[in-house]
Design a protein around this motif. Structure first.
Motif, short mmCIF file in Angstrom:
data_model
loop_
_atom_site.label_atom_id
_atom_site.label_comp_id
_atom_site.label_asym_id
_atom_site.label_seq_id
_atom_site.Cartn_x
_atom_site.Cartn_y
_atom_site.Cartn_z
N GLU A 88 0.83 -1.21 0.00
CA GLU A 88 0.00 0.00 0.00
C GLU A 88 0.87 1.26 0.00
O GLU A 88 0.68 2.15 -0.84
CB GLU A 88 -0.90 -0.01 1.24
CG GLU A 88 -1.70 1.25 1.44
CD GLU A 88 -2.37 1.31 2.81
OE1 GLU A 88 -3.29 2.13 2.95
OE2 GLU A 88 -1.98 0.57 3.73
N LEU A 89 1.82 1.35 0.92
CA LEU A 89 2.64 2.55 1.03
C LEU A 89 3.57 2.71 -0.17
O LEU A 89 3.84 3.83 -0.61
CB LEU A 89 3.43 2.55 2.34
CG LEU A 89 2.72 3.21 3.52
CD1 LEU A 89 1.41 2.54 3.89
CD2 LEU A 89 3.62 3.31 4.72
N ALA A 90 4.06 1.59 -0.72
CA ALA A 90 4.86 1.67 -1.93
C ALA A 90 4.04 2.28 -3.07
O ALA A 90 4.54 3.10 -3.84
CB ALA A 90 5.38 0.29 -2.33
N THR A 91 2.77 1.91 -3.14
CA THR A 91 1.88 2.47 -4.16
C THR A 91 1.67 3.96 -3.94
O THR A 91 1.68 4.74 -4.90
CB THR A 91 0.53 1.73 -4.17
OG1 THR A 91 0.78 0.33 -4.38
CG2 THR A 91 -0.39 2.25 -5.25
N TYR A 92 1.50 4.39 -2.68
CA TYR A 92 1.36 5.82 -2.39
C TYR A 92 2.56 6.60 -2.91
O TYR A 92 2.41 7.60 -3.61
CB TYR A 92 1.23 6.08 -0.89
CG TYR A 92 -0.03 5.63 -0.25
CD1 TYR A 92 -1.24 5.55 -0.95
CD2 TYR A 92 -0.05 5.27 1.09
CE1 TYR A 92 -2.40 5.14 -0.34
CE2 TYR A 92 -1.22 4.86 1.70
CZ TYR A 92 -2.38 4.79 0.99
OH TYR A 92 -3.54 4.38 1.60
N GLY A 93 3.76 6.16 -2.53
CA GLY A 93 4.96 6.87 -2.95
C GLY A 93 5.15 6.87 -4.45
O GLY A 93 5.50 7.89 -5.04
N LEU A 94 4.88 5.73 -5.07
CA LEU A 94 5.04 5.60 -6.51
C LEU A 94 4.05 6.47 -7.27
O LEU A 94 4.43 7.29 -8.12
CB LEU A 94 4.87 4.13 -6.92
CG LEU A 94 5.13 3.80 -8.38
CD1 LEU A 94 5.82 2.46 -8.49
CD2 LEU A 94 3.85 3.76 -9.18
N VAL A 95 2.77 6.33 -6.98
CA VAL A 95 1.73 7.04 -7.73
C VAL A 95 1.79 8.55 -7.47
O VAL A 95 1.73 9.34 -8.42
CB VAL A 95 0.33 6.47 -7.41
CG1 VAL A 95 -0.77 7.29 -8.06
CG2 VAL A 95 0.23 5.01 -7.88
N ALA A 96 1.91 8.95 -6.22
CA ALA A 96 1.97 10.38 -5.92
C ALA A 96 3.19 11.02 -6.58
O ALA A 96 3.09 12.08 -7.20
CB ALA A 96 2.00 10.63 -4.41
N GLY A 97 4.33 10.38 -6.45
CA GLY A 97 5.55 10.91 -7.04
C GLY A 97 5.49 10.97 -8.56
O GLY A 97 5.90 11.96 -9.17
#
Length: 189
Positions: A88-97
């Protein structure tokens, strides 16, 4: 070439700082899982890492953070909680960035778009991971459990993120610490 190495060093240093913040921030929720599930303290440094350092660093930081926190503090539990949170958090960092970096104008609208889409994508990935990992553990993960945990219980944290993240990014942008492309004229007022 030197600028690239300098930028890499800066991003690695900032990523390490965001990991440290992510390890410490949940302590302020008193290690009470119910409060942590509402305020989502580990999400904030991951979002900031993705927005400031880029999607690669945000994704790596997001993946490492819950697993490292589980190993050091025992919370969240490694399986299935921390493991699902890692995705989940990897997706947050990836998508937001990624969304913020490809925006033509790095303005408040682009920032909100990146954060909201990342929130939705991250929660979807968390739900899929929970289904897989709870299935492996021999228990069930229902739609009601997903909506309750991903959205209803998380409303205070979602609101906090939607207020805090743009505020921090705006402050960093004004000081020159989080550079961005020229802002669209509608956001300068």
């Amino acid at each position: 070439m030197k600028k690239s190495m300098k930028e890499t060093t800066k991003n690695m240093t900032l990523s390490a700082m965001f990991i440290a913040i992510g390890l410490i921030l949940p302590i302020f929720t008193g290690q009470i899982p119910q409060i942590g599930n509402m305020l989502l303290p580990m999400h904030i440094p991951v979002f900031l890492c993705g927005l400031i350092c880029g999607w690669k660093y945000g994704a790596i930081t997001g993946f490492i953070l819950p697993l490292l926190r589980s190993a050091i503090f025992g919370m969240p539990a490694l399986f299935p909680s921390a493991t699902s949170m890692a995705f989940e958090l990897a997706t947050y960092g990836l998508v937001a960035g990624m969304l913020y970096s490809i925006s033509h104008w790095q303005c408040i609208r682009a920032l909100y778009r990146a954060i909201i889409v990342a929130m939705l994508a991250g929660r979807a990935v968390w739900g899929i991971a929970q289904i897989i990992f709870t299935g492996i553990a021999g228990s069930a993960f229902t739609w009601q459990m997903f909506t309750a945990a991903a959205f209803f219980k998380a409303i205070p944290g979602i609101i906090l993120q939607l207020i805090l993240l743009p505020s921090v990014m705006l402050a960093l942008s004004r000081t020159g610490l989080a550079g961005g492309r020229q802002q669209h004229s509608e956001t300068k007022a």
